[in-house]
Each structure stands twice: as structure tokens, then as C-alpha cells.
Scaffold this active site. Structure first.
Site, PDB file in Angstrom:
ATOM      1  N   LYS A 153       0.764  -1.301   0.057  1.00 31.31           N
ATOM      2  CA  LYS A 153       0.122  -0.094   0.053  1.00 31.31           C
ATOM      3  C   LYS A 153       0.888   1.310   0.082  1.00 31.31           C
ATOM      4  O   LYS A 153       1.438   1.617   0.818  1.00 31.31           O
ATOM      5  CB  LYS A 153      -0.737   0.090   1.216  1.00 31.31           C
ATOM      6  CG  LYS A 153      -1.949   1.044   1.100  1.00 31.31           C
ATOM      7  CD  LYS A 153      -2.232   1.786   2.238  1.00 31.31           C
ATOM      8  CE  LYS A 153      -1.548   3.331   2.608  1.00 31.31           C
ATOM      9  NZ  LYS A 153      -2.077   4.063   1.422  1.00 31.31           N
ATOM     10  N   GLU A 228       9.637   1.307  10.605  1.00 23.01           N
ATOM     11  CA  GLU A 228      10.675   2.411  10.512  1.00 23.01           C
ATOM     12  C   GLU A 228       9.854   3.876  10.699  1.00 23.01           C
ATOM     13  O   GLU A 228       9.262   4.112   9.876  1.00 23.01           O
ATOM     14  CB  GLU A 228      11.201   2.399   9.212  1.00 23.01           C
ATOM     15  CG  GLU A 228      12.624   2.821   9.039  1.00 23.01           C
ATOM     16  CD  GLU A 228      12.673   4.346   8.742  1.00 23.01           C
ATOM     17  OE1 GLU A 228      12.659   5.116   9.639  1.00 23.01           O
ATOM     18  OE2 GLU A 228      12.962   4.373   7.386  1.00 23.01           O
ATOM     19  N   CYS A 262      13.986  10.348   6.537  1.00 22.55           N
ATOM     20  CA  CYS A 262      14.189   9.930   7.866  1.00 22.55           C
ATOM     21  C   CYS A 262      15.541   9.989   8.372  1.00 22.55           C
ATOM     22  O   CYS A 262      15.582  10.133   9.598  1.00 22.55           O
ATOM     23  CB  CYS A 262      13.317   8.355   8.145  1.00 22.55           C
ATOM     24  SG  CYS A 262      13.915   7.325   6.764  1.00 22.55           S
ATOM     25  N   GLU A 354      10.627  15.974  14.270  1.00 23.88           N
ATOM     26  CA  GLU A 354      11.123  15.881  12.908  1.00 23.88           C
ATOM     27  C   GLU A 354      10.252  16.684  12.184  1.00 23.88           C
ATOM     28  O   GLU A 354       9.037  16.771  12.184  1.00 23.88           O
ATOM     29  CB  GLU A 354      10.331  14.368  12.630  1.00 23.88           C
ATOM     30  CG  GLU A 354      10.845  13.945  11.262  1.00 23.88           C
ATOM     31  CD  GLU A 354      10.807  12.278  10.906  1.00 23.88           C
ATOM     32  OE1 GLU A 354       9.764  11.892  11.221  1.00 23.88           O
ATOM     33  OE2 GLU A 354      11.665  11.795  10.431  1.00 23.88           O
TER      34      GLU A 354
HETATM   35  P1  NDP Z   1       1.849   8.574   8.064  1.00 27.23           P
HETATM   36  O1  NDP Z   1       2.310   7.859   8.959  1.00 27.23           O
HETATM   37  O2  NDP Z   1       0.424   9.286   8.146  1.00 27.23           O
HETATM   38  O3  NDP Z   1       1.909   7.859   6.518  1.00 27.23           O
HETATM   39  C1  NDP Z   1       2.566   6.721   6.067  1.00 27.23           C
HETATM   40  C2  NDP Z   1       1.882   5.466   5.535  1.00 27.23           C
HETATM   41  O4  NDP Z   1       0.852   5.105   6.326  1.00 27.23           O
HETATM   42  C3  NDP Z   1       1.072   6.127   4.184  1.00 27.23           C
HETATM   43  O5  NDP Z   1       1.081   5.056   3.103  1.00 27.23           O
HETATM   44  C4  NDP Z   1      -0.372   6.305   4.942  1.00 27.23           C
HETATM   45  O6  NDP Z   1      -1.361   6.285   3.960  1.00 27.23           O
HETATM   46  C5  NDP Z   1      -0.428   5.188   5.834  1.00 27.23           C
HETATM   47  N1  NDP Z   1      -1.251   5.236   7.014  1.00 27.23           N
HETATM   48  C6  NDP Z   1      -1.937   6.335   7.401  1.00 27.23           C
HETATM   49  N2  NDP Z   1      -2.737   6.232   8.460  1.00 27.23           N
HETATM   50  C7  NDP Z   1      -2.875   4.877   8.511  1.00 27.23           C
HETATM   51  C8  NDP Z   1      -3.347   3.887   9.338  1.00 27.23           C
HETATM   52  N3  NDP Z   1      -4.299   4.301  10.328  1.00 27.23           N
HETATM   53  N4  NDP Z   1      -3.275   2.499   9.264  1.00 27.23           N
HETATM   54  C9  NDP Z   1      -2.296   2.173   8.369  1.00 27.23           C
HETATM   55  N5  NDP Z   1      -1.620   2.926   7.832  1.00 27.23           N
HETATM   56  C10 NDP Z   1      -1.843   4.113   7.662  1.00 27.23           C
HETATM   57  O7  NDP Z   1       2.751   9.797   7.607  1.00 27.23           O
HETATM   58  P2  NDP Z   1       2.486  11.199   6.969  1.00 27.23           P
HETATM   59  O8  NDP Z   1       2.368  10.965   5.629  1.00 27.23           O
HETATM   60  O9  NDP Z   1       1.252  11.944   7.527  1.00 27.23           O
HETATM   61  O10 NDP Z   1       3.769  12.231   7.357  1.00 27.23           O
HETATM   62  C11 NDP Z   1       3.742  12.618   8.790  1.00 27.23           C
HETATM   63  C12 NDP Z   1       5.145  13.000   9.309  1.00 27.23           C
HETATM   64  O11 NDP Z   1       5.534  11.361   9.406  1.00 27.23           O
HETATM   65  C13 NDP Z   1       6.197  13.389   8.427  1.00 27.23           C
HETATM   66  O12 NDP Z   1       5.994  14.925   8.644  1.00 27.23           O
HETATM   67  C14 NDP Z   1       7.225  12.835   9.009  1.00 27.23           C
HETATM   68  O13 NDP Z   1       7.599  13.545  10.182  1.00 27.23           O
HETATM   69  C15 NDP Z   1       6.954  11.452   9.447  1.00 27.23           C
HETATM   70  N6  NDP Z   1       7.203  10.558   8.264  1.00 27.23           N
HETATM   71  C16 NDP Z   1       8.203   9.744   8.411  1.00 27.23           C
HETATM   72  C17 NDP Z   1       8.499   9.057   7.279  1.00 27.23           C
HETATM   73  C18 NDP Z   1       9.816   7.882   7.409  1.00 27.23           C
HETATM   74  O14 NDP Z   1      10.280   7.806   6.611  1.00 27.23           O
HETATM   75  N7  NDP Z   1       9.933   7.169   8.725  1.00 27.23           N
HETATM   76  C19 NDP Z   1       8.071   8.889   6.059  1.00 27.23           C
HETATM   77  C20 NDP Z   1       6.887   9.963   6.082  1.00 27.23           C
HETATM   78  C21 NDP Z   1       6.728  10.638   6.942  1.00 27.23           C
HETATM   79  P3  NDP Z   1      -2.037   7.564   3.466  1.00 27.23           P
HETATM   80  O15 NDP Z   1      -1.075   7.939   2.389  1.00 27.23           O
HETATM   81  O16 NDP Z   1      -3.458   7.132   2.914  1.00 27.23           O
HETATM   82  O17 NDP Z   1      -2.119   8.661   4.381  1.00 27.23           O
END
Ligand code: NDP
Length: 453
Positions: A153, A228, A262, A354
Site C-alpha cells: 500500500k 521504521e 527519515c 521531526e
Molecule cells: P503517515 O504515517 O500518516 O503515513 C505513512 C503511510 O501510512 C502512508 O501510506 C499512509 O497512508 C499510511 N497510513 C496512514 N494512516 C494509517 C492507518 N491508520 N493505518 C495504516 N496505515 C496508515 O505519515 P504522513 O504522511 O502523515 O507524514 C507525517 C509525518 O510522518 C511526516 O511529516 C514525517 O515527520 C513522518 N514521516 C516519516 C517517514 C519515515 O520515513 N520514517 C516517512 C513519512 C513521514 P495515506 O497515504 O493514505 O495517508
């Protein structure tokens, strides 16, 4: 229901993507369970050959994947080409695994004890929007190699390269249902991976907040997870380092991918005695950074992923007096944000949270103990760098910093041949490296009794 994908460099519409609903996800999971059983029965060499063909298909499509990523995510084209190539390389690396999933023969009395690495079944991978194709490959390549089926996903903002990878897998001859890309909303598609009993493991990369929810949900079924969850990594510059080299290298450590990484070294710790000298060279390097059209091969930094994410990043730069200097960026349409260097107090929000944008907090420190204290004063522990010419100090500090992945006198990015992952709230489990297929298998111990003749 479909949603629209926007090019963050100019706000034009790229395409629309169809979201899956729960029934469609359940059908995909069912198809994956059927395909997995057949996949696991195949000879290891067959699985290896198909993964190599998948790598070749990615290689043939490299330029298309890169262009797609640049239009969807705003990644500079040169970097996007590197990301597509990394998917190929990761697939090639793990295509060696099916024939090397070697168990143990353990000395016991009365017979023979051996271990097998059994596949888990169906693996659900939930990826973020910052490195859509690479992070997906870190999960699906070793998972498939270990005999599992995979549902992927992608983040809604950046699903296009993942969808293309799903097509390439089929073109390469992977069985129908074995590797499926299931676009849709996190709380619908991603959540279903957590609640459906036939998904045996969830690999999640994203925010700490959602990661905690996934871990809590997975505990209902004692479902395996790899998480992660980001970081607030420190780049520590000691007074005995090659200060010029450290200052020239610092921009890429935090502004690559517009800081949406990250592993971004978003806390820059500089020993007081060399602070001014460091900042002087660093300022020139930040101003030299080429920020602009992601399709230009010379561009080093593109836009942020969306306008809404730019609002989030902007919220951290709430006091101009804390901005030491900034680089440049285009004006006009697009989610542009200039590289920004701040000198806040140690307890400012930009030091603790972050940002996931091109903003770095520079903090002076007194001595080695002070540097380690600041570096570890974070709920995260993912990455970081240490600059020193003193080998003993490099060894001491790299052992003392609570972080899963460090580099000394460089800003090494993720290497597929070495393990990657975080300590503390940066996550659980490790991805990549030679042992990654073991993260997608269960060890089975079997004793065969042998009677005396
Ligand atoms: P999220 O954690 O919301 O999204 C990451 C993934 O999880 C996306 O595919 C998202 O889907 C999915 N997701 C969201 N909600 C759920 C749920 N309840 N159950 C299962 N999967 C879910 O990150 P954001 O995109 O909102 O980013 C927010 C912050 O997170 C960033 O500003 C950053 O600080 C951090 N981040 C860290 C990352 C890393 O590499 N560790 C990567 C991205 C973000 P959908 O796209 O539909 O929301």
C-alpha cells in the site's frame, strides 16, 4: 473512488488513481494467500530466476520510473534515476537469497535436529511518500525471496511508481496475485493489513503516531511488525575534524530530498572552538545548493511533496531571529521552500520534532560528553554522522550514540547490503542487509528420531 495526483513542482494534475475499498483489499489478500502457497512450493532456483527477471524489467523501465517519480514526488531527476536503479539492485541482491536460506543442523542425541526458514505467508507493506520506490523494494524484495506474497500500500500522495512496479512484476513473469499494489487510504487499506488474520506481518514506514497504532493493532493477533518511524538525527562535528570537508558535506546530509528523509541529519552539533569557521563555509555551501526544476539534471533539491506539507514545515520557522541564513528557491506555483539554517535553543520545537523539510537546527557543544548528551536527548535513534580525525573518539562516540545507523566522516545513505533501522521510537526491526529474508520467515526446529540398528 478516485483521487487526483498533483505535480508538486508546478501544481498541475498528473493523473487520477483509483482507491481500493475493504472488499477489494480482502479479495487481494485472498488472491495473495493462494499465490503464496504455490510460490513457496516452487524450487528455490525458479524463485531466484523470477526475481532476477523482475530486476531486469525494472532496469528496462528505469527512465520511465524516474520520470514518473519526478512528476509525482518532485524528486530531482538525477536522484530519481538513482532510486529506480536501487530498486533493481535490491531485487538483484535478494534474488540470491532463495537458494541461500540455509538452516542449521544441531548436534543432539537420539536423532537429528534441523531448522528450516519457513515463509510467513502474506506480508502487508505500507510505505510513505518520501522515497516511494526504494522503501517499497526494501520490503518486497526480501519478502518475496523468502517465499512470501506481498501486498503493497503506497502513500496516497506518491503511488505512481509503486503501481508501475506492480505491472513490471507481472511483465517479468511473477505469478498473478503474488505481488499486488493496493492503493487507497491508510485507515482503510493499511488498517486492513493490521486487522486481517491472513496478513501475517506488517512492514510500516511513516510517522511514529501511526506506527504506534499499527503496533497496538498488530498485538491483537501477535502479528509480526517491522516499523521504521523517522528520526531527529545528529551530525556531530568535533574540533579536530576536517572542518571544511564537514561543512561542505553538511548540506546534502539534511537537504537531500528537500529534507524529507527519515535519516536527515536535522540537528547539527558543532564544537564551540570551530563554530564560526564551520558556519562560514557551511553558509557558502548552502547558498551554492541548486534548488529548482526537478527535471533539470543539475538540480540538487526540488520542491516539498505537497502544499499542505509545506505549511507543516513552515510552522517550524516561527521566529526570524533564529534563522542564521537561507538558500534560495523558485517563487511562483509549487511547494517550494528554501534550505533554512536555524540557531535555536536546545529546547526549541525544531530541535525536538521531526520537521521532514529543509530546515536544520545548529547547536554548539562544549566537549565529547556534551555532544553525546545532546545527540541522545531525543526520543528517536535512527541515523547520524560523526566527524573527527581521532580514531579513538570515533569508536567511543559511535558506540555511545543511541542510533541504529551511523557514519563516520561521511553521510552514508542507506546501503542495501547493510542492515538499516532505528533504536528507541525510530522503530523496531531491521531492514536490508544479508539477514533481511530472515525477517520474513519463521524458524522451525524439527527433531528426527533415529533408532539404533
Ligand atoms: P503517515 O504515517 O500518516 O503515513 C505513512 C503511510 O501510512 C502512508 O501510506 C499512509 O497512508 C499510511 N497510513 C496512514 N494512516 C494509517 C492507518 N491508520 N493505518 C495504516 N496505515 C496508515 O505519515 P504522513 O504522511 O502523515 O507524514 C507525517 C509525518 O510522518 C511526516 O511529516 C514525517 O515527520 C513522518 N514521516 C516519516 C517517514 C519515515 O520515513 N520514517 C516517512 C513519512 C513521514 P495515506 O497515504 O493514505 O495517508
Amino acid at each position: 473512488m478516485a483521487y487526483t495526483v498533483i505535480n508538486p513542482a508546478d501544481e498541475t494534475v498528473v493523473t487520477t488513481v483509483q482507491r481500493l475499498d475493504i472488499e477489494e483489499v480482502d479479495a487481494a489478500i485472498f488472491g495473495a494467500t493462494v499465490a503464496q502457497k504455490e510460490w513457496a512450493r516452487r524450487a528455490p532456483l525458479d524463485r531466484a530466476t523470477l526475481l532476477r527477471r523482475f530486476a531486469e524489467a525494472v532496469d528496462r523501465d528505469l527512465e520511465n520510473l524516474a520520470q514518473l517519480e519526478t512528476r509525482n514526488s518532485g524528486h530531482p531527476i538525477t536522484q530519481a534515476r538513482g532510486e529506480a536503479a536501487s530498486v533493481r539492485d535490491v531485487l538483484e541482491y535478494y534474488s540470491g537469497a532463495p537458494e541461500r536460506l540455509i538452516g542449521q543442523q544441531i548436534p543432539v542425541s537420539g536423532g537429528m535436529n534441523v531448522t528450516f526458514h519457513e515463509p510467513m505467508g502474506v506480508i502487508g507493506i505500507i510505505t510513505p511518500w518520501n522515497f516511494p520506490m526504494s522503501i517499497a523494494a526494501w520490503g518486497f524484495a526480501p519478502a518475496l525471496a523468502a517465499g512470501n506474497a506481498v501486498l503493497l500500500k503506497p502513500a496516497e500522495w506518491t503511488s505512481l511508481t509503486s503501481i508501475r512496479l506492480g505491472e513490471l512484476a507481472l511483465e517479468a513473469g511473477l505469478p498473478e496475485g503474488l505481488f499486488q499494489v493496493t492503493p487507497g487510504q491508510g485507515p482503510v487499506v493499511g488498517e486492513r493489513f493490521v486487522t486481517h488474520p491472513d496478513v501475517r506481518k506488517v512492514v510500516f514506514t511513516g510517522s511514529t503516531e501511526v506506527g504506534k497504532r499499527i503496533m497496538a493493532g498488530a498485538s491483537e493477533q501477535v502479528k509480526r511488525v517491522t516499523l521504521e518511524l523517522g528520526g531527529k538525527s545528529a551530525n556531530i562535528i568535533f574540533g579536530d575534524a576536517d572542518v571544511e570537508a564537514a561543512a561542505l558535506a553538511a548540506p546534502s546530509s539534511v537537504f537531500d530530498n528537500a529534507g524529507q528523509d527519515c535519516c536527515a541529519r536535522s540537528r547539527l552539533l558543532v564544537q564551540r572552538g570551530v563554530f564560526d569557521r564551520f558556519m562560514n563555509v557551511f553558509e557558502g555551501a548552502v547558498q551554492d545548493l541548486r534548488v529548482g526544476d526537478p527535471l533539470d539534471p543539475d538540480t540538487e533539491m526540488g520542491p516539498l511533496v505537497t502544499l499542505s506539507h509545506r505549511d507543516h514545515v513552515t510552522s517550524f520557522v516561527d521566529d526570524d531571529s533564529l534563522v542564521a541564513f537561507r538558500g534560495s528557491c523558485p517563487s511562483g506555483p509549487g511547494a517550494w521552500f528554501p534550505p533554512t539554517v536555524m540557531t535555536p535553543s536546545r529546547d526549541h520545537r525544531v530541535v525536538e520534532e521531526e520537521v521532514f523539510g529543509p530546515v536544520v537546527a545548529v547547536l554548539p557543544f562544549d566537549d565529547e560528553a556534551d555532544a553525546i548528551k545532546i545527540a541522545n536527548d531525543s526520543k528517536y535513534g535512527l541515523s547520524g554522522s560523526i566527524w573527527t580525525q581521532d580514531l579513538s573518539r570515533a569508536i567511543r562516540v559511535s558506540r555511545a550514540v543511541e542510533s541504529g545507523t551511523l557514519s563516520v566522516n561521511s553521510h552514508s545513505s542507506v546501503r542495501y547490503s547493510a542492515p538499516f533501522g532505528g533504536m528507541k521510537q525510530s522503530g523496531i526491526g531491521r531492514e536490508l542487509g544479508p539477514d533481511a529474508p530472515l525477517q520474513f520467515s519463521e524458524t522451525k526446529s524439527v527433531f528426527y528420531a533415529a533408532s539404533e540398528n
